[in-house]
Design a protein around this motif. Structure first.
Motif, short mmCIF file in Angstrom:
data_model
loop_
_atom_site.label_atom_id
_atom_site.label_comp_id
_atom_site.label_asym_id
_atom_site.label_seq_id
_atom_site.Cartn_x
_atom_site.Cartn_y
_atom_site.Cartn_z
N VAL A 106 -33.22 7.79 20.82
CA VAL A 106 -33.58 8.93 21.66
C VAL A 106 -32.97 8.75 23.05
O VAL A 106 -32.42 9.69 23.63
N VAL A 107 -33.06 7.54 23.58
CA VAL A 107 -32.50 7.25 24.90
C VAL A 107 -30.99 7.47 24.89
O VAL A 107 -30.44 8.14 25.77
N TYR A 108 -30.32 6.96 23.87
CA TYR A 108 -28.87 7.14 23.80
C TYR A 108 -28.49 8.61 23.71
O TYR A 108 -27.57 9.06 24.41
N ASP A 109 -29.19 9.37 22.88
CA ASP A 109 -28.86 10.79 22.73
C ASP A 109 -28.96 11.52 24.06
O ASP A 109 -28.13 12.39 24.37
N LEU A 110 -29.94 11.18 24.88
CA LEU A 110 -30.07 11.85 26.18
C LEU A 110 -29.00 11.39 27.16
O LEU A 110 -28.48 12.19 27.93
N TRP A 111 -28.61 10.12 27.14
CA TRP A 111 -27.53 9.66 28.03
C TRP A 111 -26.20 10.26 27.61
O TRP A 111 -25.29 10.39 28.42
N ALA A 112 -26.07 10.62 26.34
CA ALA A 112 -24.82 11.20 25.86
C ALA A 112 -24.77 12.72 26.05
O ALA A 112 -23.77 13.34 25.72
N THR A 113 -25.84 13.31 26.59
CA THR A 113 -25.90 14.75 26.83
C THR A 113 -25.85 14.98 28.33
O THR A 113 -26.88 15.11 28.99
N PHE A 114 -24.66 15.04 28.88
CA PHE A 114 -24.48 15.09 30.33
C PHE A 114 -25.06 16.34 30.98
O PHE A 114 -25.46 16.31 32.13
N GLU A 115 -25.12 17.42 30.23
CA GLU A 115 -25.63 18.67 30.80
C GLU A 115 -27.09 18.54 31.24
O GLU A 115 -27.56 19.30 32.08
N ASP A 116 -27.83 17.58 30.69
CA ASP A 116 -29.22 17.36 31.07
C ASP A 116 -29.38 16.55 32.36
O ASP A 116 -30.48 16.49 32.92
N VAL A 151 -23.43 19.57 35.40
CA VAL A 151 -22.45 18.80 34.64
C VAL A 151 -22.05 19.68 33.46
O VAL A 151 -22.90 20.14 32.69
N ARG A 152 -20.76 19.89 33.34
CA ARG A 152 -20.23 20.73 32.26
C ARG A 152 -19.30 19.87 31.40
O ARG A 152 -18.32 19.32 31.88
N GLN A 153 -19.65 19.76 30.12
CA GLN A 153 -18.83 18.99 29.19
C GLN A 153 -17.53 19.76 28.92
O GLN A 153 -17.58 20.92 28.52
N LEU A 154 -16.38 19.14 29.16
CA LEU A 154 -15.09 19.79 28.94
C LEU A 154 -14.56 19.54 27.53
O LEU A 154 -13.97 20.43 26.92
N ASP A 155 -14.75 18.34 27.04
CA ASP A 155 -14.37 17.97 25.68
C ASP A 155 -15.14 16.70 25.33
O ASP A 155 -16.05 16.32 26.06
N ASP A 156 -14.76 16.02 24.26
CA ASP A 156 -15.46 14.81 23.81
C ASP A 156 -15.53 13.71 24.87
O ASP A 156 -16.48 12.94 24.89
N VAL A 212 -20.56 3.44 22.62
CA VAL A 212 -21.04 2.69 21.47
C VAL A 212 -22.43 3.23 21.16
O VAL A 212 -23.39 2.94 21.90
N PRO A 213 -22.56 4.07 20.13
CA PRO A 213 -23.85 4.70 19.83
C PRO A 213 -25.00 3.69 19.79
O PRO A 213 -24.90 2.63 19.17
N GLY A 214 -26.06 4.03 20.52
CA GLY A 214 -27.24 3.18 20.56
C GLY A 214 -27.12 1.97 21.47
O GLY A 214 -28.09 1.23 21.62
#
Length: 146
Positions: free
Chosen positions: A16-26, A37-42, A66-68
């Motif tokens: 859960v923590v990783y998923d939120l750190w990987a969602t920059f818009e939040d 923060v606007r994601q431009l690509d991967d 590195v996921p997780g």
């Protein structure tokens, strides 16, 4: 270059923590001074910030994911120079240690003064406390039985 390292434990599983750190818009929801923060690509994102009255726009590039376990980034271009990593360590199935490391090159008199006064350190510490509340609230909502 100034360097800040802060750690906080959160009562949420590492995924859960990783998923939120990987969602920059939040990020504007828990990072003071981050307006958008606007994601431009991967690998790239565009940031708008306003810290201590100083507005900035810049882009970042994810240099390691590195996921997780870890997310690492750096700014691109010349206007803002900083790098960062977030390392995640599962403490058990329901708790995670978050370690944030940031390096920042202050420019101009205001940024250099803020750096000497430890404002970046306090900013990162506060952002991690807000992240803890944000991720724990989000984690509890995602897991009504837990």
């Amino acid at each position: 270059m100034s360097r800040v390292v802060e750690t906080i434990d959160v009562d949420v599983p590492v995924r859960v923590v990783y998923d939120l750190w990987a969602t920059f818009e939040d990020f504007p929801q828990f990072m003071e001074g981050v307006e958008e923060v606007r994601q431009l690509d991967d690998r790239h994102a565009h940031w708008r910030t306003k810290i201590a009255g100083l507005a900035r726009e810049f882009e970042t590039e994810i240099v390691e994911r590195v996921p997780g376990e870890r997310v690492a980034w750096r700014t691109t271009g010349e206007s803002v120079k900083h790098t960062g990593t977030v390392d995640l360590e599962p403490l058990d199935e329901a708790r995670t240690r978050v370690r944030m490391t940031m390096a920042f090159q202050p420019t101009g008199l205001a940024e250099k003064a803020a750096d000497k006064l430890g404002i970046l350190d306090r900013q990162v510490r506060g952002d991690l406390r807000r992240f803890k509340r944000f991720v724990e609230d989000r984690g509890a909502a995602a897991d009504p039985g837990g």
